[in-house]
Design a protein around this motif. Structure first.
Motif, PDB file in Angstrom:
ATOM      1  N   LEU A  11      -7.873   3.142 -16.632  1.00 52.23           N
ATOM      2  CA  LEU A  11      -7.921   1.810 -17.253  1.00 52.23           C
ATOM      3  C   LEU A  11      -8.868   1.865 -18.438  1.00 52.23           C
ATOM      4  O   LEU A  11     -10.040   2.242 -18.276  1.00 52.23           O
ATOM      5  CB  LEU A  11      -8.402   0.787 -16.221  1.00 52.23           C
ATOM      6  CG  LEU A  11      -8.683  -0.619 -16.742  1.00 52.23           C
ATOM      7  CD1 LEU A  11      -7.408  -1.262 -17.291  1.00 52.23           C
ATOM      8  CD2 LEU A  11      -9.284  -1.481 -15.631  1.00 52.23           C
ATOM      9  N   GLN A  13      -9.753  -0.030 -22.564  1.00 51.41           N
ATOM     10  CA  GLN A  13      -9.590  -1.195 -23.422  1.00 51.41           C
ATOM     11  C   GLN A  13      -8.821  -0.814 -24.684  1.00 51.41           C
ATOM     12  O   GLN A  13      -8.805   0.360 -25.087  1.00 51.41           O
ATOM     13  CB  GLN A  13     -10.945  -1.776 -23.794  1.00 51.41           C
ATOM     14  CG  GLN A  13     -11.697  -2.371 -22.612  1.00 51.41           C
ATOM     15  CD  GLN A  13     -12.972  -3.078 -23.041  1.00 51.41           C
ATOM     16  OE1 GLN A  13     -13.569  -2.745 -24.053  1.00 51.41           O
ATOM     17  NE2 GLN A  13     -13.388  -4.073 -22.256  1.00 51.41           N
ATOM     18  N   PRO A  88      -2.202  -2.312 -25.746  1.00 50.00           N
ATOM     19  CA  PRO A  88      -1.640  -2.768 -24.456  1.00 50.00           C
ATOM     20  C   PRO A  88      -0.202  -2.301 -24.229  1.00 50.00           C
ATOM     21  O   PRO A  88       0.178  -2.027 -23.087  1.00 50.00           O
ATOM     22  CB  PRO A  88      -1.733  -4.289 -24.572  1.00 50.00           C
ATOM     23  CG  PRO A  88      -2.910  -4.524 -25.461  1.00 50.00           C
ATOM     24  CD  PRO A  88      -2.856  -3.403 -26.468  1.00 50.00           C
ATOM     25  N   THR A  91       0.626   0.845 -22.194  1.00 50.75           N
ATOM     26  CA  THR A  91       0.506   0.836 -20.739  1.00 50.75           C
ATOM     27  C   THR A  91       1.791   1.341 -20.093  1.00 50.75           C
ATOM     28  O   THR A  91       2.877   0.835 -20.372  1.00 50.75           O
ATOM     29  CB  THR A  91       0.199  -0.590 -20.237  1.00 50.75           C
ATOM     30  OG1 THR A  91      -1.095  -0.980 -20.697  1.00 50.75           O
ATOM     31  CG2 THR A  91       0.231  -0.652 -18.721  1.00 50.75           C
ATOM     32  N   THR A 128      -3.436   2.309 -18.182  1.00 45.65           N
ATOM     33  CA  THR A 128      -3.437   0.859 -18.343  1.00 45.65           C
ATOM     34  C   THR A 128      -4.390   0.500 -19.473  1.00 45.65           C
ATOM     35  O   THR A 128      -5.566   0.876 -19.443  1.00 45.65           O
ATOM     36  CB  THR A 128      -3.877   0.149 -17.058  1.00 45.65           C
ATOM     37  OG1 THR A 128      -3.031   0.554 -15.973  1.00 45.65           O
ATOM     38  CG2 THR A 128      -3.776  -1.357 -17.217  1.00 45.65           C
ATOM     39  N   SER A 130      -6.034  -2.569 -21.479  1.00 42.73           N
ATOM     40  CA  SER A 130      -6.281  -4.010 -21.460  1.00 42.73           C
ATOM     41  C   SER A 130      -6.598  -4.502 -22.869  1.00 42.73           C
ATOM     42  O   SER A 130      -7.154  -3.774 -23.689  1.00 42.73           O
ATOM     43  CB  SER A 130      -7.436  -4.328 -20.516  1.00 42.73           C
ATOM     44  OG  SER A 130      -8.624  -3.743 -20.988  1.00 42.73           O
ATOM     45  N   SER A 131      -6.245  -5.749 -23.104  1.00 41.36           N
ATOM     46  CA  SER A 131      -6.465  -6.323 -24.446  1.00 41.36           C
ATOM     47  C   SER A 131      -7.827  -6.963 -24.562  1.00 41.36           C
ATOM     48  O   SER A 131      -8.550  -7.117 -23.601  1.00 41.36           O
ATOM     49  CB  SER A 131      -5.378  -7.356 -24.735  1.00 41.36           C
ATOM     50  OG  SER A 131      -5.365  -8.357 -23.741  1.00 41.36           O
TER      51      SER A 131
END
Length: 131
Positions: A11, A13, A88, A91, A128, A130-131
């Motif tokens: 994960l 950013q 994103p 992903t 993954t 994330s925004s």
């Protein structure tokens, strides 16, 4: 039996970088093209990048060209995918793949649907963003 084991997902950013690795075993690694595919939730598996046996020729999907870099270390039986400036929409589960037969790396650079039977596959590693 050919085995491919991916690692390096996680994960992150948006804007971060990740490097995926795939270690191959079961045949002479340096003879065969290697590639990466990805599958986002609810979407078909798609080509991302491929490298020829010597790593001197590389091919990319238009969506990742200039953002991702594929490389390989034949001494370590390993192929890498360096992913920069992640978004994103990157992903997905990322899969390492190699053709079952001696075929040019360029043949991996096809649009969906992917012919799964042409390749050996790893189990995938989840990325993954994330925004």
């Amino acid at each position: 039996q050919v085995q491919l084991v991916e690692s390096g997902g996680g994960l992150v950013q948006a804007g971060d970088s990740l490097r995926l690795s795939c270690v191959a075993s079961g045949r002479t690694f340096s003879f065969y093209a290697m590639g990466w595919f990805r599958q986002a939730p609810g979407k078909e598996r798609e080509f991302v990048a491929a490298a020829n046996a010597g790593g001197t020729m590389t091919y990319y999907a238009a969506s990742v060209k200039g953002q991702f870099t594929i490389s390989r270390d034949n001494a370590k039986n390993t192929v890498y995918l360096q992913m920069n400036s992640l978004k994103p929409e990157d992903t997905a589960v990322y899969y390492c793949a190699t053709p079952r037969r001696l075929t040019p790396a360029q043949t991996m650079a096809v649009k969906s649907p992917v012919d799964f039977g042409l390749y050996y596959w790893g189990n995938g590693t989840l990325v993954t963003v994330s925004s």
